[in-house]
Structures are given as structure tokens and as C-alpha cells.
Design a protein around this motif. Structure first.
Motif, PDB file in Angstrom:
ATOM      1  N   THR A   1       2.042  46.325 -66.829  1.00 60.93           N
ATOM      2  CA  THR A   1       0.725  46.910 -67.087  1.00 60.93           C
ATOM      3  C   THR A   1       0.553  47.175 -68.577  1.00 60.93           C
ATOM      4  N   GLY A   2      -0.671  47.009 -69.055  1.00 55.39           N
ATOM      5  CA  GLY A   2      -0.995  47.313 -70.441  1.00 55.39           C
ATOM      6  C   GLY A   2      -2.034  48.411 -70.505  1.00 55.39           C
ATOM      7  N   SER A   3      -1.918  49.280 -71.507  1.00 61.74           N
ATOM      8  CA  SER A   3      -2.752  50.475 -71.547  1.00 61.74           C
ATOM      9  C   SER A   3      -3.332  50.707 -72.939  1.00 61.74           C
ATOM     10  N   THR A   4      -4.353  51.525 -72.990  1.00 60.29           N
ATOM     11  CA  THR A   4      -4.926  51.924 -74.272  1.00 60.29           C
ATOM     12  C   THR A   4      -4.044  52.939 -74.996  1.00 60.29           C
ATOM     13  N   ASP A   5      -2.942  53.356 -74.380  1.00 66.38           N
ATOM     14  CA  ASP A   5      -2.004  54.230 -75.097  1.00 66.38           C
ATOM     15  C   ASP A   5      -1.101  53.431 -76.043  1.00 66.38           C
TER      16      ASP A   5
ATOM     17  N   THR B   1       0.313  49.186 -82.329  1.00 68.87           N
ATOM     18  CA  THR B   1      -0.294  50.380 -82.923  1.00 68.87           C
ATOM     19  C   THR B   1      -1.733  50.559 -82.447  1.00 68.87           C
ATOM     20  N   GLY B   2      -2.154  49.751 -81.482  1.00 68.92           N
ATOM     21  CA  GLY B   2      -3.492  49.868 -80.903  1.00 68.92           C
ATOM     22  C   GLY B   2      -3.424  49.648 -79.408  1.00 68.92           C
ATOM     23  N   ALA B   3      -4.560  49.711 -78.757  1.00 70.08           N
ATOM     24  CA  ALA B   3      -4.626  49.535 -77.314  1.00 70.08           C
ATOM     25  C   ALA B   3      -4.208  48.123 -76.918  1.00 70.08           C
ATOM     26  N   VAL B   4      -3.489  48.004 -75.809  1.00 68.44           N
ATOM     27  CA  VAL B   4      -3.113  46.705 -75.258  1.00 68.44           C
ATOM     28  C   VAL B   4      -4.255  46.248 -74.354  1.00 68.44           C
ATOM     29  N   LEU B   5      -4.959  45.208 -74.794  1.00 70.67           N
ATOM     30  CA  LEU B   5      -6.150  44.748 -74.082  1.00 70.67           C
ATOM     31  C   LEU B   5      -5.871  43.635 -73.089  1.00 70.67           C
ATOM     32  N   CYS B   6      -4.823  42.863 -73.322  1.00 66.88           N
ATOM     33  CA  CYS B   6      -4.552  41.721 -72.445  1.00 66.88           C
ATOM     34  C   CYS B   6      -3.055  41.435 -72.451  1.00 66.88           C
ATOM     35  N   LEU B   7      -2.604  40.819 -71.382  1.00 67.12           N
ATOM     36  CA  LEU B   7      -1.211  40.398 -71.310  1.00 67.12           C
ATOM     37  C   LEU B   7      -1.093  39.231 -70.358  1.00 67.12           C
TER      38      LEU B   7
ATOM     39  N   GLY C   1       8.304  33.834 -65.920  1.00 65.82           N
ATOM     40  CA  GLY C   1       7.985  35.222 -65.628  1.00 65.82           C
ATOM     41  C   GLY C   1       8.937  36.221 -66.226  1.00 65.82           C
ATOM     42  N   ARG C   2       9.626  35.859 -67.315  1.00 70.49           N
ATOM     43  CA  ARG C   2      10.566  36.793 -67.923  1.00 70.49           C
ATOM     44  C   ARG C   2      10.131  37.222 -69.322  1.00 70.49           C
ATOM     45  N   THR C   3       9.144  36.548 -69.883  1.00 70.93           N
ATOM     46  CA  THR C   3       8.628  36.911 -71.197  1.00 70.93           C
ATOM     47  C   THR C   3       7.165  37.288 -71.060  1.00 70.93           C
ATOM     48  N   ALA C   4       6.808  38.453 -71.582  1.00 70.54           N
ATOM     49  CA  ALA C   4       5.429  38.920 -71.563  1.00 70.54           C
ATOM     50  C   ALA C   4       4.841  38.796 -72.960  1.00 70.54           C
ATOM     51  N   PHE C   5       3.584  38.365 -73.028  1.00 66.41           N
ATOM     52  CA  PHE C   5       2.849  38.307 -74.279  1.00 66.41           C
ATOM     53  C   PHE C   5       1.696  39.312 -74.172  1.00 66.41           C
ATOM     54  N   THR C   6       1.578  40.183 -75.147  1.00 71.77           N
ATOM     55  CA  THR C   6       0.544  41.214 -75.128  1.00 71.77           C
ATOM     56  C   THR C   6      -0.352  41.079 -76.356  1.00 71.77           C
TER      57      THR C   6
ATOM     58  N   THR D   1      -2.546  41.913 -83.344  1.00 70.10           N
ATOM     59  CA  THR D   1      -1.299  41.170 -83.178  1.00 70.10           C
ATOM     60  C   THR D   1      -1.111  40.759 -81.730  1.00 70.10           C
ATOM     61  N   VAL D   2      -0.294  39.716 -81.562  1.00 70.88           N
ATOM     62  CA  VAL D   2       0.230  39.314 -80.257  1.00 70.88           C
ATOM     63  C   VAL D   2       1.739  39.486 -80.336  1.00 70.88           C
ATOM     64  N   ARG D   3       2.312  40.080 -79.330  1.00 65.95           N
ATOM     65  CA  ARG D   3       3.757  40.335 -79.337  1.00 65.95           C
ATOM     66  C   ARG D   3       4.394  39.757 -78.077  1.00 65.95           C
ATOM     67  N   ALA D   4       5.595  39.209 -78.251  1.00 64.89           N
ATOM     68  CA  ALA D   4       6.362  38.653 -77.143  1.00 64.89           C
ATOM     69  C   ALA D   4       7.507  39.599 -76.807  1.00 64.89           C
ATOM     70  N   TRP D   5       7.730  39.799 -75.508  1.00 63.08           N
ATOM     71  CA  TRP D   5       8.732  40.768 -75.048  1.00 63.08           C
ATOM     72  C   TRP D   5       9.610  40.151 -73.968  1.00 63.08           C
TER      73      TRP D   5
END
Length: 377
Positions: A162-166, A187-193, A199-204, A210-214
Motif C-alpha cells: 500500500t502507498g500513502s500520503t504519509d 519525501t512526498g505522498a506516494v501516489l502510485c505503485l 512480484g518481488r520489486t515494487a516501484f513507487t 522521484t520513482v523508487r525501486a524497492w
């Protein structure tokens, strides 16, 4: 090429803005959710409206079309399931206390996110809440789900992201409702992922541009993409053309030998992590600091030319010449010479590391200092 395209069909029966589109798996129907509080089913063949889905008391925020049913969520805090043939409402899911932002139907479960700071898992058949996910400090916007690919995840019932505005994304174990990882870095809200094919790497994507890979199993941030100048509002991830998705139970040829060795590729790293008993520590090397390939084959011994080159490169540097242009070798005669002249200091170039007294030489006595005549080597 290059000219403006023309519309093939126009679907213009809505009386408000259209917030979301969903295409059926067979591509024959299109579902739209609108600000007018309705959803409509359209035929992609001729653009005609096949069904009007009425029942929500506020605008429709999101919709998803499946083979046999359509799902919509709304600002009226409810989710509805519809018959795609008759347009009849089959089920109303009630429980959220604020706007429902997103829904996701997967693995015979319905997942939802809301402004009430929670995400929920529902039983599609019974229409009841099966699990509630609490932990975000602000509204939950986006969702992604991955099925189990190993024994641990099978016991956990898969993973929900889940991604949140926190500013964070969270990875949840669906069966227990526990937070498995919190992905911190934006440093800002996560709007999409979105998740990659294994299914082991998430992009937010975030309002921080920015886009970040996790790695969702270890929670490690893999990389950051920083070229956007504004908020990232949508993401899509695809495999290379002609590359089928690897079945979860199929051993990977890149699987590491009992450690977390992996290449920098996010998909390889995620597959490696999913099959290892230890968490991912780095995407480039094993926990021991050496790659699996280097352990399998020792490097060839260096040639004579390379040894000579290395010896030359690492040899002690030659003595540094004196920076004074008129320097002369130091005289052994301690005679200071005529008044007003100082004997030249010993020329630079003694063997490195050899003290002056070990050479059997004594420094010459200093001549009387004359103002303005001091010159140093």
C-alpha cells in the motif's frame, strides 16, 4: 506517421468527468466510472452503452472489470459488485468510514484503500471484511498484490503493498494483517505503485518527483529515478518482449548458492531473495563480499609482463628534485664562506627513509642571518 489521429468511437453518455477506465480481459467491453455517480459498460466494437450501473450516492473514484462481474468504489464509502450482463448490483461492501480510493480484485479476494487510513481485504462471496490493515498515518491511496511464491509467503497468504500520503509504502502479510516492511525514503505522498512480473520489486511514484525501486521482502531501496520535474501520478511495469514470466516454483538458473548473491538486476535480485533463507543485503555482492561467479572460477595467474607493470607502478617514487633553480650539492666544508652568504643546503635526493645522521654527515653550521637573504630549498 506524425499526423493527428482521429477518434474511432465516442462514448458520450456520462454527465460528469470520467475518473477511471477498465478494459475487460477479453478486450470486448469497457467500464467507466464517473463524477455523475454512475458507471457504464460499453462495447468496444461499436461504442454503444451496454449497461448503466446506478446505485452509488456520490462520485465513482475507481472501477475494475472482470470476466463475470464489475466492481466500483465511491466517495460514499462503499464498494459495489455488479452483474455485467444485466447491470444489477449484486453486493454492497460496507465498512470504510471515508472515501474509498482504490480497489483490487485478486486471488478471489477484494482489496480496498481509503481516506480513513486503512486498507481492507474482503471476501468476494460473502461481502464481509476478512482483514483490516492499520498503520499508515494518513490516507491510503494505491494498492498492489503479489501471490505466494515460497513457503513463507504461502503461509502469509500473499503480500499486499500500500502507498500513502504519509510518504511511505507498507508491505502487509494478508493472512495475519501484520506489517512486514515499511518502505521509507520518499519525501512526498506516494501516489502510485506497481510490482514487477515476479512480484518481488515494487516501484513507487511520489509528489517528490522521484520513482523508487524497492525489494519488498527486505525493505531495501534498490534505486532512485530522479529525472521528473513534477509529481509522478502513474506507473506501469512490463517484461521484455517475448520473455515469459517464470513460474514461482521453477528454479532460477541465477539462483544463489545459499546466500543473497544477486546481480544488480531488480528481477534477478528479487528472485534470488525469494529463494534464499537469508534477507537481501546487497544487490551486487554476496554477504561474504564476493560474487558467486568469482567463487566458482579463480582468476588466472598474472603474466610476467603484468607483474613487471605492477612492480613498476607500485615502486617507490624517484627522489624529488629541489625546487630551487640554482641549487648546488652541499659542501662538506663547514666553512661558511664570505660574510653575507649562506652555504647551499644539501641537495634533495637522499635515499627514502634514510635519516641524515645515519649517512655519517653532519648538517653545516648556520651562517649569520641577513635580513631579506633567506632562500629555502
Amino acid at each position: 506517421m506524425g499526423g493527428g489521429g482521429s477518434a474511432l468511437r465516442v462514448c458520450a453518455d456520462h454527465r460528469g468527468g470520467i475518473n477511471w477506465l477498465s478494459l475487460s480481459p477479453d478486450g470486448q467491453r469497457l467500464l467507466t466510472g464517473s463524477e455523475d455517480g454512475t458507471a457504464r459498460l460499453w462495447s468496444t466494437a461499436d461504442g454503444t452503452c451496454c449497461a448503466l450501473l446506478q446505485g452509488h450516492e456520490s462520485y465513482v473514484t475507481f472501477c475494475q472489470l472482470e470476466d463475470e462481474a464489475a466492481f466500483t468504489c465511491s466517495a460514499d464509502c462503499t464498494i459495489r459488485k455488479w452483474d455485467v450482463l444485466t447491470g444489477q448490483c449484486l453486493q454492497v461492501f460496507r465498512g470504510h468510514t471515508s472515501i474509498v480510493n482504490r480497489i483490487l480484485v485478486a486471488n478471489n479476494q477484494l482489496f480496498s484503500s481509503s481516506y480513513d487510513r486503512t486498507a481492507r481485504a474482503w471476501s468476494v462471496d460473502r461481502g464481509q471484511v476478512a482483514r483490516e490493515f492499520r498503520g499508515h498515518r494518513n490516507c491510503v491511496l494505491t494498492l498492489a498484490y503479489t501471490r505466494a511464491a515460497c513457503v513463507e509467503e504461502a503461509a502469509a497468504g500473499g503480500l499486499l503493498v500500500t502507498g500513502s500520503t504519509d510518504g511511505t509504502a507498507k508491505v502487509w502479510q494478508v493472512a495475519s494483517g501484520c506489517c512486514h516492511q515499511t518502505l521509507r525514503g520518499h519525501t512526498g505522498a506516494v501516489l502510485c505503485l506497481v510490482l514487477d512480473a515476479p512480484g518481488r520489486t515494487a516501484f513507487t511514484g511520489s509528489t517528490d518527483a522521484t520513482v523508487r525501486a524497492w525489494d519488498i521482502l527486505s525493505g531495501q531501496q534498490l534505486r532512485v529515478f530522479r529525472e521528473h520535474q513534477g509529481s509522478v501520478i502513474c506507473l506501469e511495469c512490463s517484461r521484455a518482449a517475448g520473455t515469459p514470466a517464470r513460474a514461482p516454483s521453477t528454479p532460477s538458473p541465477e539462483r544463489c548458492g545459499g546466500c543473497s548473491a544477486a546481480t544488480p538486476s531488480s528481477s534477478t535480485a528479487s528472485r534470488c531473495t525469494a529463494r534464499c533463507s537469508t534477507p537481501l543485503r546487497t544487490t551486487a555482492r554476496c554477504a561474504s563480499g564476493t560474487s558467486a561467479a568469482s567463487r566458482r572460477r579463480a582468476p588466472p595467474p598474472p603474466s610476467a609482463a603484468s607483474r613487471a607493470s605492477s612492480a613498476t607502478r607500485w615502486a617507490a617514487p624517484p627522489p624529488r628534485p629541489c625546487s630551487r633553480p640554482d641549487a648546488r650539492p652541499a659542501r662538506r666544508d663547514p666553512d661558511p664562506g664570505p660574510r653575507g652568504q649562506r652555504p647551499a643546503r644539501r641537495a634533495c635526493g637522499s635515499p627514502a627513509g634514510t635519516p641524515r645522521h645515519s649517512q655519517g654527515l653532519q648538517p653545516p653550521p648556520r651562517a649569520p642571518e641577513v635580513p631579506g637573504s633567506q632562500v629555502f630549498c
